[in-house]
Write an enzyme that holds these catalytic residues in place. Sequence first.
Site, PDB file in Angstrom:
ATOM      1  CE1 TYR A 128      -3.644  -2.116   4.974  1.00 23.21           C
ATOM      2  CE2 TYR A 128      -3.061   0.164   4.486  1.00 23.21           C
ATOM      3  CZ  TYR A 128      -3.435  -1.095   4.058  1.00 23.21           C
ATOM      4  OH  TYR A 128      -3.593  -1.352   2.714  1.00 23.21           O
ATOM      5  CB  SER A 166      -0.896   0.024   1.243  1.00 21.37           C
ATOM      6  OG  SER A 166      -1.498   1.297   1.418  1.00 21.37           O
TER       7      SER A 166
END
Length: 248
Positions: free
Chosen positions: A152, A141
């Site tokens: 995350y 990501s």
Amino acid sequence: MGERLAVVSGGGTGIGAAVALGLAGDGCDVLVVGRRAGVLAEAAGRIDAAVGRPGAVTPVVADLTDPEQVDRVRAAVGERAVDVLVNNAGGYLGGDTGTLPGVAAHWRANFDANVLTAVLLTEALRPALRRPGGRVILLSSIAAQRGGGGAYSAAKAALHGWAYDLATQLGPEQVTVNVVSPGYVADTEFFGDRMTPEGHAKRVAATLVGRAGEPDDVAAAVRYLAGPSAGYVTGQVLGVNGGSVLGR
């Protein structure tokens, strides 16, 4: 039966489903792995119809944080060689971070969902990777490169270091390992009901091309890395983010 076999985790929706469709269209048989049987079955049927090849896609229901369930994927592969392994499972998991136990649970959940799933599936299928010519692709990501996602971001960044290690180990066997790092992709389940019109506009404005990404944009990058033209590309992080983060 296709000549090549691909395994795509998180293959029922969004980017994973787009990747599965692209690889099936390229002639691969595809195992789509996820936790939701109905979603996987619907995706498999839709992709089979789109490529005009019944049975091109096989759903495998498994929670990849559970080593015993990962064995279901290994059993579904059977005696075939795995040409392409796409580790796409994961996502942002929220939680109560107001206490230290809450922080610990939040970080462990994000690590398990984004890192452990990839590690367990890759280790399970590592003996089956085609040699020479196997491809391992990890979905990261933009949050791993610029931050902003807390646990995350950290979990996705961990995939980069592991990919470099894995590429070093598998390179002599002519197996490549690469990371695809998407930016803002609108048509996925990632944001759930958290995305607002203002949030969407802000993310689009951060790109250089003036639009949100689509799952097919990411799938195209995966298909390149999975194909014969990318045999000399390994240990790399490929950003697919519309210029939101420049190459580094």
